[in-house]
Each structure stands twice: as structure tokens, then as C-alpha cells.
Design a protein around this motif. Structure first.
Motif, PDB file in Angstrom:
ATOM      1  N   PHE A   1       8.486   4.423 -12.973  1.00 31.53           N
ATOM      2  CA  PHE A   1       8.622   5.849 -13.299  1.00 31.53           C
ATOM      3  C   PHE A   1       8.233   6.107 -14.749  1.00 31.53           C
ATOM      4  CE2 PHE A   1      11.205   9.179 -15.211  1.00 31.53           C
ATOM      5  CZ  PHE A   1      10.926  10.276 -14.396  1.00 31.53           C
ATOM      6  N   MET A   2       8.673   5.242 -15.654  1.00 29.81           N
ATOM      7  CA  MET A   2       8.379   5.438 -17.075  1.00 29.81           C
ATOM      8  C   MET A   2       6.893   5.244 -17.374  1.00 29.81           C
ATOM      9  SD  MET A   2      10.973   6.568 -18.531  1.00 29.81           S
ATOM     10  CE  MET A   2      10.265   6.528 -20.171  1.00 29.81           C
TER      11      MET A   2
ATOM     12  N   PHE B   1       6.530  10.714  -8.372  1.00 31.07           N
ATOM     13  CA  PHE B   1       5.311  10.620  -9.179  1.00 31.07           C
ATOM     14  C   PHE B   1       4.749  12.022  -9.299  1.00 31.07           C
ATOM     15  CE2 PHE B   1       1.003   9.838 -10.363  1.00 31.07           C
ATOM     16  CZ  PHE B   1       0.974   8.586 -10.975  1.00 31.07           C
ATOM     17  N   PHE B   2       4.585  12.529 -10.527  1.00 27.44           N
ATOM     18  CA  PHE B   2       4.120  13.900 -10.728  1.00 27.44           C
ATOM     19  C   PHE B   2       2.949  13.921 -11.699  1.00 27.44           C
ATOM     20  CE2 PHE B   2       7.758  13.044 -13.475  1.00 27.44           C
ATOM     21  CZ  PHE B   2       7.233  13.296 -14.737  1.00 27.44           C
ATOM     22  N   SER B   3       2.210  15.028 -11.661  1.00 36.14           N
ATOM     23  CA  SER B   3       1.037  15.202 -12.509  1.00 36.14           C
ATOM     24  C   SER B   3       1.318  16.264 -13.566  1.00 36.14           C
ATOM     25  CB  SER B   3      -0.167  15.625 -11.665  1.00 36.14           C
ATOM     26  OG  SER B   3       0.053  16.905 -11.089  1.00 36.14           O
TER      27      SER B   3
ATOM     28  N   PRO C   1      -1.801  -3.647  -0.476  1.00 32.27           N
ATOM     29  CA  PRO C   1      -1.899  -2.206  -0.731  1.00 32.27           C
ATOM     30  C   PRO C   1      -2.578  -1.933  -2.068  1.00 32.27           C
ATOM     31  CG  PRO C   1       0.311  -2.795   0.008  1.00 32.27           C
ATOM     32  CD  PRO C   1      -0.403  -4.079  -0.273  1.00 32.27           C
ATOM     33  N   PRO C   2      -3.326  -0.850  -2.179  1.00 30.16           N
ATOM     34  CA  PRO C   2      -3.982  -0.517  -3.450  1.00 30.16           C
ATOM     35  C   PRO C   2      -2.963  -0.082  -4.483  1.00 30.16           C
ATOM     36  CG  PRO C   2      -4.274   1.252  -1.867  1.00 30.16           C
ATOM     37  CD  PRO C   2      -3.620   0.128  -1.129  1.00 30.16           C
ATOM     38  N   PRO C   3      -3.358   0.078  -5.742  1.00 34.68           N
ATOM     39  CA  PRO C   3      -2.435   0.580  -6.763  1.00 34.68           C
ATOM     40  C   PRO C   3      -1.875   1.951  -6.392  1.00 34.68           C
ATOM     41  CG  PRO C   3      -4.420  -0.298  -7.772  1.00 34.68           C
ATOM     42  CD  PRO C   3      -4.668  -0.273  -6.305  1.00 34.68           C
ATOM     43  N   VAL C   4      -0.737   2.281  -6.982  1.00 33.81           N
ATOM     44  CA  VAL C   4      -0.048   3.524  -6.642  1.00 33.81           C
ATOM     45  C   VAL C   4      -0.951   4.731  -6.860  1.00 33.81           C
ATOM     46  CG1 VAL C   4       1.873   5.033  -7.264  1.00 33.81           C
ATOM     47  CG2 VAL C   4       2.220   2.559  -7.128  1.00 33.81           C
ATOM     48  N   GLU C   5      -1.710   4.728  -7.936  1.00 35.22           N
ATOM     49  CA  GLU C   5      -2.567   5.870  -8.238  1.00 35.22           C
ATOM     50  C   GLU C   5      -3.587   6.135  -7.131  1.00 35.22           C
ATOM     51  OE1 GLU C   5      -0.673   4.363 -11.790  1.00 35.22           O
ATOM     52  OE2 GLU C   5      -1.919   3.417 -10.240  1.00 35.22           O
ATOM     53  N   GLN C   6      -4.026   5.071  -6.438  1.00 37.44           N
ATOM     54  CA  GLN C   6      -4.994   5.228  -5.357  1.00 37.44           C
ATOM     55  C   GLN C   6      -4.339   5.603  -4.023  1.00 37.44           C
ATOM     56  OE1 GLN C   6      -7.614   1.842  -5.079  1.00 37.44           O
ATOM     57  NE2 GLN C   6      -7.874   1.688  -7.309  1.00 37.44           N
TER      58      GLN C   6
ATOM     59  N   PHE D   1       4.604  13.735  -5.689  1.00 34.92           N
ATOM     60  CA  PHE D   1       4.650  12.724  -4.631  1.00 34.92           C
ATOM     61  C   PHE D   1       5.980  11.988  -4.662  1.00 34.92           C
ATOM     62  CE2 PHE D   1       0.198  13.402  -5.494  1.00 34.92           C
ATOM     63  CZ  PHE D   1      -0.420  13.328  -4.253  1.00 34.92           C
ATOM     64  N   HIS D   2       6.457  11.661  -3.474  1.00 33.21           N
ATOM     65  CA  HIS D   2       7.624  10.786  -3.348  1.00 33.21           C
ATOM     66  C   HIS D   2       7.143   9.422  -2.886  1.00 33.21           C
ATOM     67  CE1 HIS D   2      11.083   8.938  -1.229  1.00 33.21           C
ATOM     68  NE2 HIS D   2      11.783   9.504  -2.186  1.00 33.21           N
ATOM     69  N   LEU D   3       7.328   8.404  -3.725  1.00 31.88           N
ATOM     70  CA  LEU D   3       6.877   7.057  -3.418  1.00 31.88           C
ATOM     71  C   LEU D   3       7.818   6.400  -2.417  1.00 31.88           C
ATOM     72  CD1 LEU D   3       5.931   5.847  -7.020  1.00 31.88           C
ATOM     73  CD2 LEU D   3       4.512   7.058  -5.352  1.00 31.88           C
TER      74      LEU D   3
END
Length: 477
Positions: free
Chosen positions: A223-224, A306-308, A346-351, A417-419
Motif C-alpha cells: 500500500f505504501m 490501489f488508487f490513482s 501472475p504479472p505485477p500488480v500495475e498490469q 481497485f480492490h486487490l
């Protein structure tokens, strides 16, 4: 009789226009005429659809054996031709009524256009012909009743305006500036009216992100990382409040925060430690009251979110002290081990942050993520401390806002997004809380298609094995 009634309605409208009646009276008679036409259509429809009795008709099974097959075929054909004729006649009469109704509507519209009340600053600019004063009075009354300036006290979850009109909230951003033009439009089942046009400057709008936490230090480190990229490097108008429950893992959380401070020179955070059992509502209440610098916009967040940077601006634009609270709908990601099972890893979280039906779903039953001002939260009483365990406190707060005077903005947001993470539903939950937890756990795993493939995996593998055996047998033969 129908044509006489319609002529009478037309004649009444002409006489009223000659006497110079006000638009409100004409509108009344128009609505009366429309209601009369609808009643006539319904009456004619019922007459046409009513079953016709025939005194000479025979009941099935009573005297049927006295007649041959040809008799019944002729009878059916006669009845079919009879009803087709009636249906054709009814369609023709309905078409005539629709045409006459359209003519009456056009005449009423032309009467309205003849009334010129000058420029009032409402309606379409530059158009010299404005709606009459009575029409404007009616439209303004609809706006006053609608949920534009104040929240409506409704007994349900919905904020519908079925009897008033449609509200539009539009935001236009200036290039390279943190200024937005906010335009509110309302269509009260009539001409589109501009309600508000204002500039909104969010340059100095600080958001206090409040995160309740217990253990889960690895998730907090992830998260950080997102917080550093979005809040510190991009937005730069954020304060972080972490409310930590218990002692286990507290030192790790402190270490993560100190590392971010040294790397990014970020000091706008508060760590509150509570040596008690985790309670999300309790943590958010404490986090909201820990702020001592007056009014502030708060974002109640979880460690798995995860937010933008775009979402943070949506948070600022859709919440207003004393007027609006924002409840965004989060896009919840499925279990990446299932979604990307055909890949090595699995791909990285951003993808993974994509909006597809096989990658996640809109969490429309979740009300935990919300943007609201501190004064509104304290005025409504915050979270109910009697609610224990999972989920119930979020819905309770949401319902309090629905029954209050504030407008609740509820809409899906692309940048939130909720991971996925493993869920555990505790045995001590109430039956309702346990049901909600299990529902969330089931919906959070995978899409219907992926779950179906898992359920029927053995059947699929058996089919593939048979296909391979048949192919090999044919090759050998």
C-alpha cells in the motif's frame, strides 16, 4: 363519439387561447385532453380484446361428435379472420389517435413559443423566445423538489427522480491547472435548464487518508508503495493517518513509515496505536478525531486498495461540506492465481489493473470506501460502535446519510481497485455478517466462467483424454 370528444377538446383549447388564458390553464386542459385520449384508447382496447360469445357455439367434448373435422376447421378459420379484422381496425384507430395527439402537442408547443418573456438568464442563451412565466414557475418548482441542492429523505437505497427529471453533474478541467469548471444541469421533463456554473479550485484541497490496520504488514508495505508513487510524487496534497490495532507488527509498520519519510522527505502522517481487538468502525472514528487542524476532506481507505491520482481529484470534486458525500464503487480484482493460471506467474500488480469481466467486478455491494468531510462525519455521529466484526458498520453509516439531508453520490470510479487477498470469516460473526462475508469471499475469487472451469475440471480432463485416445487409435489404424 371519439371524434366529437377530440373536436370538443380542440375547440376548448381555441376558445381558451382567444380569451387570453394563462399558460397554466392551457396546460391543465392539455393534460385533461391527453388523459381523455388515453382513456379512450384503453377503453377501445378492452372492447376489442373482450371475448365474443356465440349462443350457437358448442362446448368441447359435449356435442363435438355430431360434427366432422371440416366443421371445426371452418369455425377456426372464421374466428381467425374475425379477430384479424378487429386487430386491423384497432391498429388504424390507435394510429389516428396518435396523429391527433401529436397535432395537439404541436399546437400547444406553438402557443408556448408565442409567449416571449424576455431574457431571464435561464434556458438557451441567445434564443429570444423563452418559455412562459407559468412554465418557468413549474420547472423551478420541480428543481426545488429535486435532489439538486439538498438530499431527499428516502426510505430506500435509491436516489431516483422519476417524477421530476434528470440531474447532470459535469466537470471540465483546465489544461495544466488544478481548476475545474463544475456545471450542474437539470432536465425536469421539459427544456434543459442550467442550474449552476462555477469554477472549483482544488489546488489547496488536502485529503486525510485514514487506514485502519491490524497485522498484515506485507499488504501495508505494498500500500505504501502505491501511496509513495501517487500521493507523494504526484498529488502532494495528502495526509496519512494509520490507526493500528494490537502490538504484533506495530514495529514493522513504524519501520515502513520511517523508511518512506527518509526516502521521500514525507512527514504528513499520523500513527495511532490502539491495544485492542480490531474494529474498522472504531479505527475510522479514532482516525477522524485525531485530526486537530479544523475542516478536512477524509478518504476512508483499506490497506488492500490501489488508487490513482485521478481518483483523488474525483474525491475532491464529488464531496462538499454540508452538501455531498461520495461513495465510489470499487472495481474488485479476482484471485490472480486463477485469472492468470495459464501463465508461469501472475504479472505485477500495475498490469493487473484492467476492467475486464474475467479480471474483476464492480463491488456494488461494498460501502467501505468513501470520501466525506470531517464536519459531516462528526455531525451524523460517525460509525456505530455497537456493530462488531465485519461489514455492518459501513452499511449503517451509508444508510444514515441516505436518510439525512446530504446528497449521496454513488458511482463507479475507474481509478479505484480492490486487490485480491485471502478472506477469513470468523465464527463469532452474527448470521447476517457471516452471510455478507461469505458472499464477498465467493464473489472475490473468480468470474463465473473461471469458476465453472474449476468445477468441471475433471470432466474436461476426461473429455480431453478420450479425444487424445481416439486420435491415437485412428492414427494407428
Amino acid at each position: 363519439m371519439k371524434k366529437q370528444l377530440i373536436l370538443l377538446g380542440k375547440y376548448t383549447l381555441i376558445r381558451m387561447s382567444r380569451r387570453g388564458s394563462i399558460l397554466h390553464t392551457r396546460t391543465h386542459w392539455l393534460l385533461l385532453g391527453l388523459a381523455l385520449l388515453c382513456s379512450l384508447v384503453l377503453f377501445m382496447y378492452l372492447l376489442e380484446c373482450a371475448p365474443q360469445t356465440d349462443g350457437n357455439a358448442s362446448l368441447p367434448g359435449v356435442v363435438g361428435e355430431n360434427y366432422g373435422k371440416e366443421y371445426y376447421q371452418a369455425l377456426l378459420q372464421e374466428q381467425e379472420e374475425h379477430y384479424q379484422t378487429r386487430a386491423t381496425s384497432l391498429k388504424r384507430q390507435i394510429a389516428q389517435l396518435k396523429q391527433e395527439l401529436q397535432e395537439m402537442s404541436e399546437k400547444m408547443k406553438s402557443l408556448q413559443e408565442r409567449k416571449n418573456i424576455g431574457a431571464n438568464g435561464i434556458g438557451y442563451q441567445g434564443n429570444k423566445e423563452q418559455p412562459s412565466s407559468d412554465l418557468l414557475e413549474f420547472l423551478h418548482s420541480q428543481i426545488d423538489k429535486a435532489e439538486v441542492s439538498t438530499g431527499a429523505k428516502l426510505p430506500s437505497y435509491y436516489r431516483t427522480e422519476r417524477d421530476k427529471g434528470t440531474q447532470y453533474e459535469l466537470f471540465f478541467k483546465k489544461a495544466d491547472l488544478m481548476e475545474y469548471r463544475h456545471v450542474t444541469l437539470f432536465r425536469p421533463f421539459g427544456p434543459l435548464m442550467k442550474v449552476k456554473n462555477e469554477m472549483i479550485d482544488i489546488t489547496r484541497s488536502i485529503i486525510n487518508i485514514i487506514v485502519p490496520l491490524a497485522e498484515r504488514t506485507e499488504a501495508f508495505a505494498q500500500f505504501m508503495q502505491n501511496f509513495r508513487d501517487v500521493c507523494i510524487h504526484q498529488d502532494k496534497r495528502i495526509h496519512l493517518t494509520v490507526v493500528y490495532f494490537g502490538k504484533e507488527g506495530l514495529s514493522k509498520v513504524k519501520s515502513i513509515l520511517e523508511s518512506v519519510t527518509s526516502e521521500s522527505n514525507f512527514h504528513n502522517y499520523t500513527l495511532v496505536s490502539l491495544n485492542e481487538e480490531f474494529n474498522r468502525g472504531r479505527g475510522l472514528n479514532v482516525g477522524a478525531r485525531a485530526w486537530d487542524k479544523g475542516e478536512v476532506l477524509m478518504f476512508f481507505c483499506d490497506v488492500d486498495i490501489f488508487f490513482s491520482a485521478e481518483f483523488l481529484n474525483s474525491c475532491r470534486l464529488n464531496a462538499e461540506p454540508g452538501k455531498k458525500v461520495f461513495y465510489p464503487v470499487v472495481f474488485s480484482l479476482y484471485n490472480p492465481a486463477i485469472v492468470y493460471a495459464n501463465q508461469d506467474a501472475p504479472p505485477p500488480v500495475e498490469q493487473q489493473l484492467v476492467h475486464k469481466k474475467d479480471s474483476g467486478f464492480w463491488r456494488d455491494f461494498g460501502f467501505g470506501m468513501t470520501c466525506q468531510y470531517r464536519s459531516d462525519f462528526l455531525t451524523i455521529g460517525g460509525f456505530d460502535m455497537e456493530v462488531k466484526g465485519w461489514g455492518g458498520e459501513d452499511v449503517h453509516l451509508y444508510r444514515k446519510y441516505l436518510h439525512g439531508d446530504l446528497i449521496v453520490i454513488r458511482t463507479p470510479v475507474p481509478g479505484l481497485f480492490h486487490l485480491w487477498h485471502e478472506k477469513h470469516c470468523a465464527d463469532e460473526l452474527t448470521p447476517e455478517q457471516y452471510r455478507m462475508c461469505i458472499q464477498s469471499k465467493a464473489m472475490n475469487e473468480a468470474s463465473h466462467s473461471h469458476l465453472g472451469m474449476m468445477v468441471f475440471r475433471e470432466e474436461i480432463e476426461m473429455h480431453l483424454h478420450k479425444q487424445a485416445y481416439r486420435t491415437n487409435s485412428e492414427a494407428v489404424g
